[in-house]
Each structure stands twice: as C-alpha cells, then as structure tokens.
Scaffold this active site. Structure first.
Site, PDB file in Angstrom:
ATOM      1  N   CYS A 134       0.854  -1.187   0.000  1.00 27.39           N
ATOM      2  CA  CYS A 134       0.000   0.000   0.000  1.00 27.39           C
ATOM      3  C   CYS A 134       0.893   1.241   0.000  1.00 27.39           C
ATOM      4  O   CYS A 134       1.786   1.360   0.843  1.00 27.39           O
ATOM      5  CB  CYS A 134      -0.892  -0.004   1.242  1.00 27.39           C
ATOM      6  SG  CYS A 134      -1.861   1.512   1.445  1.00 27.39           S
TER       7      CYS A 134
ATOM      8  N   CYS B 236       0.289   3.259   3.572  1.00 30.02           N
ATOM      9  CA  CYS B 236       0.680   2.754   4.904  1.00 30.02           C
ATOM     10  C   CYS B 236       1.691   1.611   4.844  1.00 30.02           C
ATOM     11  O   CYS B 236       2.083   1.091   5.878  1.00 30.02           O
ATOM     12  CB  CYS B 236      -0.555   2.315   5.683  1.00 30.02           C
ATOM     13  SG  CYS B 236      -1.283   0.790   5.063  1.00 30.02           S
TER      14      CYS B 236
ATOM     15  N   CYS C 281      -7.598  -0.790   1.263  1.00 29.67           N
ATOM     16  CA  CYS C 281      -6.601  -1.257   2.232  1.00 29.67           C
ATOM     17  C   CYS C 281      -7.271  -1.314   3.599  1.00 29.67           C
ATOM     18  O   CYS C 281      -7.816  -0.314   4.061  1.00 29.67           O
ATOM     19  CB  CYS C 281      -5.406  -0.310   2.252  1.00 29.67           C
ATOM     20  SG  CYS C 281      -4.249  -0.675   3.592  1.00 29.67           S
TER      21      CYS C 281
ATOM     22  N   CYS D 243      -5.354   1.221   6.345  1.00 33.32           N
ATOM     23  CA  CYS D 243      -5.435   2.687   6.327  1.00 33.32           C
ATOM     24  C   CYS D 243      -6.667   3.216   5.621  1.00 33.32           C
ATOM     25  O   CYS D 243      -6.937   4.412   5.667  1.00 33.32           O
ATOM     26  CB  CYS D 243      -4.181   3.283   5.686  1.00 33.32           C
ATOM     27  SG  CYS D 243      -4.094   3.057   3.908  1.00 33.32           S
TER      28      CYS D 243
ATOM     29  N   CYS E 139      -8.108  -5.720  -9.776  1.00 33.57           N
ATOM     30  CA  CYS E 139      -7.702  -4.710 -10.745  1.00 33.57           C
ATOM     31  C   CYS E 139      -7.324  -3.461  -9.951  1.00 33.57           C
ATOM     32  O   CYS E 139      -8.174  -2.795  -9.376  1.00 33.57           O
ATOM     33  CB  CYS E 139      -8.898  -4.462 -11.669  1.00 33.57           C
ATOM     34  SG  CYS E 139      -8.555  -3.391 -13.048  1.00 33.57           S
TER      35      CYS E 139
HETATM   36 ZN   LIG Z   1      -2.874   1.163   3.420  1.00 32.81          ZN
END
Ligand SMILES: [Zn+2]
Length: 130
Positions: free
Chosen positions: A45, A48, A94, A97, A117
């Site tokens: 990510c 984060c 995510c 976060c 995707c």
């Molecule tokens: Zn994240």
C-alpha cells in the site's frame, strides 16, 4: 496504523496518488507504471506500506491496470459494494489505512477466478532482495 487523515495524506502523496487513494479516482488504463511489470517482489500500500500482493499473484491482463488473482492476506483487504456508474462492482480498500486500491472482478483467468484490478498509483513495488 490508524486511518490517515486527509491533511497528512495530502502532504505525503502526490496529487495523482491522493486522487486515487482518498477520492477513489481511477488512473487512465495503460498509464500506470506497474501495468507490465513482472519482476519478483511485493506490492505494498503506497499510503501505509502494508503488503498487499505478491508478484506471483500478478498476471497479464489486457485491462490496462495491474491485475492480481489473490491478495497476500485477506486480512489486509477490505471489500465494499460500489454501485457508482450505474453498475455493481466490488471496491477494494486497504484494510489498514482505508486507502482506495481498485476493484475485484470474478472473471480472472487463473484458478482463483478473481481479478484484482488495482491502480499502480495506489501501490509501491519492492523488488525481492537478490
Ligand atoms: Zn494502506
């Protein structure tokens, strides 16, 4: 890590990243830097740093976005119904976060039948140490 607030995120991210991760934007197809990357490593990510997808799960798709058939850990991903644009899709976020990543579809070519995707701008690739 707690959900990053918009002010913190604006400082850390580029305007393009902010648009994707916090305003649920979508990068233009074939514009992303990871669309055709097949090196070994881990996709994290961008907000984060949570590991999200192994390069092993990545497959070539003609969609124009990086495509994966499974996440590293289901605990790192959150799924939400998205009925924008007059169609039903499943949004991927995510789970650490709250950053928007992309969408998942049930038309994948591999055994999982899934196609995650993902926007390149929501990811940071870290090559495997050699
Ligand atoms: Zn994240």
């Amino acid at each position: 890590m707690a959900k990053m607030n918009a002010e913190e995120a604006k400082k850390k991210l580029t305007p393009e990243q902010y648009n994707i991760c916090f305003l649920k934007g979508t990068e233009p197809p074939f514009s992303g830097k990871y669309t055709d990357v097949f090196d070994s490593g881990m996709y994290h990510c961008v907000v984060c740093n949570t590991p999200l997808f192994y390069s092993d799960a990545k497959f070539h798709s003609d969609s124009g976005w990086p495509s994966f058939d499974r996440p590293v850990d289901e605990k790192n991903i959150k799924y939400e119904d998205d009925n924008d644009m007059g169609m039903h899709r499943v949004e991927i976020i995510c789970n650490i976060c709250g950053s928007h990543l992309g969408h998942v579809f049930d038309d994948g070519p591999t055994a999982t039948r899934k196609r995650y995707c993902i926007n390149s701008l929501a990811l940071e690739f870290k090559p495997k140490e050699k």
